[in-house]
Design an enzyme around this catalytic site. Structure first.
Site: not given
Lengths: 303, 258
Positions: A46, A72, A99, A130, A165, A191-192
């Site tokens: 990410g 995080g 991402n 997230c 996502k 899925i996340n």
């Protein structure tokens, strides 16, 4: 040898196996263990507009058939990515997808705009799911209006493959999927992680510094399969399935449920060569069951 | 260094005490080069309760025997299962992982390696290397009780050994940082591995006396190869992965309140 090539929206893929963001670094961490060019795509860690330090340690806890994480979105920001990481991965012979995450819509837009200029990045995966950041992240992915707003804003500046996502932490995932499809998503991944929690009874403390975190691994697979099935019946855009895929059989189940491609996540930690093995396993399944192309099993669930 | 996923076979198992076993493992191929301080990520089994790999310090590499030693302390389900394994059994390992200790530049430097409990594991391999290179090593090893002092005989072969136990059953009574060896702070290099409070006390002693000090951290890990970013420690360069930037850190880099 069956034909493993598939198309995900605008992406041409040599096979449907990708690696999930946050579980595969920038790909190069895994090059000692496998041939990166053997998989269909790599979704890199990410990336946000500015550097993020992420959450405090401890950031993970092992749970039954899974793990919780609360990283995080630690990353050095999009400019660092372009200067220091992009040159090392741009020539990998696979689809390298970034991402993209953010705290505000403007962060997503600016980051996507910058990545749009990179020739060798054929797509982004917009992370509106997230669970481990205080602002933004999942907040965009749990309401249809907010999801649509961020997707359409990014769509205006990004003209390559836009994967969105989704978070499973919603009441009706099909509604969210429809909203992001209408807002211009080329494809949807899900899925996340599922929001979860672990407690140490001896210390009477939470296992994670953030108290709650994202659950992944085989523990979430049945939920992920169900959601992929629901979403593929609700939208026309292709779907990338992920959540607890540990082997080729799991990957095939997601494709039978309707996924056009799949992502391998937590399994990379246990066997760093697993994604390449899943490609081989899918091929064996197709040969054994007399399918000539992997596209034949997409949504081939018999009810 | 190139990393490998290998099936290692247990050749010897030594029960050191109730909580600790020494496993000696071999590979059908020649083991790769492994440096002191590096660790292995061990796949325990396929049970749902031991899902992730376990990071275990490499205790020693016996090149002549093509054997790798792992000192395993039973702390949870994963290490319990490892301790229950027997000669002939296979353990899947990713090796070698992490960095190594810094070798002192001065051959006459006064070096002390301070270990607590199972934390003595990487110090043995480093001490053995220093000893072979001609350095004179002093080991200060601490444990709760005499039976918890691990590999004492092995350490005695490679240097001068001092001990502390919390109950006074071996060596001086108390913690390693209270040992009389440290009254006169004339060491040039300190290397330490053990429980975090012990390492912080050692780091504090080193910082106060301006002695070079490296610690080997043992954070919980997801992957061991720098992908999951779960094992971070706070440093002067921000959050860094213990698995790739460590496990060995100079105390000047860590943001410990010491």
């Amino acid at each position: 040898m069956a034909n493993l090539t598939t198309k995900l929206g605008r992406l041409q893929m040599k096979n449907p196996v990708m690696t999930a963001s946050g579980t595969f670094g920038y790909g190069t961490e895994y090059s000692d263990f496998m041939d990166l060019s053997r998989i269909g795509g790599i979704i890199v860690k990410g990336t946000t507009l500015r550097e993020r330090q992420g959450n405090q340690y401890p950031r993970m806890a092992e749970t039954a058939s899974g793990m919780l994480n609360a990283v995080g979105l630690q990353n050095k920001g999009v400019n660092y990515f372009i200067e220091h990481i992009y040159p090392t991965i741009k020539d990998l012979d696979t689809n390298v997808i970034v991402n993209v995450s953010g705290s505000e819509i403007d962060d997503y837009v600016k980051t996507a705009e910058i990545i749009n200029e990179l020739d060798k990045i054929p797509g982004i995966e917009l992370n509106i799911s997230c669970p481990n950041v205080k602002e933004g992240g999942m907040a965009f992915g749990v309401s249809c209006a907010a999801a649509a707003k961020v997707v359409s804003a990014v769509r205006k500046v990004y003209d390559k493959e836009l994967i969105v996502k989704l978070s499973p932490n919603v009441t009706d995932i099909a509604e969210i999927a429809k909203a992001v499809e209408d807002a211009g998503a080329d494809s949807i991944s899900l899925i996340n992680t599922l929001l979860g929690m672990a407690i140490n009874s001896k210390t009477r403390k939470p296992m994670l510094s953030t108290i709650t975190g994202g659950l992944s691994g085989p523990a979430v697979k049945p939920i992920a399969l169900r959601m992929v099935w629901q979403v593929t019946h609700a939208v026309k855009v292709p779907v990338v399935g992920l959540g607890g895929i540990m082997n080729a059989t799991d990957a095939i189940e997601f494709m039978l449920a309707g996924a056009t491609a799949i992502q391998v996540g937590t399994a990379n930690f246990i066997d760093p060569a697993i994604s390449e093995k899943i490609v081989e396993g899918i091929n064996d399944y197709l040969d054994t069951n007399n399918f000539s192309s992997v596209t034949e099993i997409i949504g081939a669930l018999e009810i | 260094m190139k990393k490998f996923i290998l099936d290692l076979q247990i050749t010897h198992k030594v029960q050191l005490n109730k909580q600790n076993v020494l496993l000696k493992l071999t590979s059908k191929d020649l083991l790769p080069e492994i440096l002191p301080g590096q660790f292995a990520e061990i796949r325990v089994d396929k049970s749902p309760t031991t899902f992730l790999r376990r990071p275990i310090s490499i205790n020693f590499v016996d090149i002549a025997q093509n054997e790798l030693w792992l000192l395993v302390q039973i702390v949870g389900e994963g290490t319990k299962r490892m301790a229950e394994m027997n000669p002939g059994d296979l353990l899947n390992a990713i090796i070698p992982l992490g960095n190594t200790f810094t070798i002192p530049t001065d051959k006459n430097a006064k070096v002390v390696l301070i270990g607590g409990g199972v934390g003595v594991a990487p110090l043995y391999m480093f001490g053995e290397k220093l000893n072979r290179m001609g350095y004179k090593c002093v080991f200060l090893l601490g444990a709760r009780s005499q039976s918890d002092l691990l590999l004492l005989n092995e350490f005695e072969k490679i240097g001068e050994v001092y001990t502390t136990t919390e109950d006074g059953s071996h060596g001086e009574k108390g913690y390693v940082t209270q040992h009389s060896l440290l009254y006169n702070p004339d060491f040039n290099y300190i290397y330490t591995c053990g429980p975090t409070p012990m390492m912080k006390a050692v780091a504090s002693y080193a910082a106060k006396n301006e002695i070079f000090c490296e610690v080997s951290l043992e954070n919980m890990m997801g992957c061991g190869i720098g992908a999951c970013l779960c094992c971070v420690t706070d440093t002067t360069e921000g959050n860094l992965c213990v698995c790739t930037e460590g496990p060995v850190f100079n105390i000047n880099k860590l943001k410990w309140q010491i």
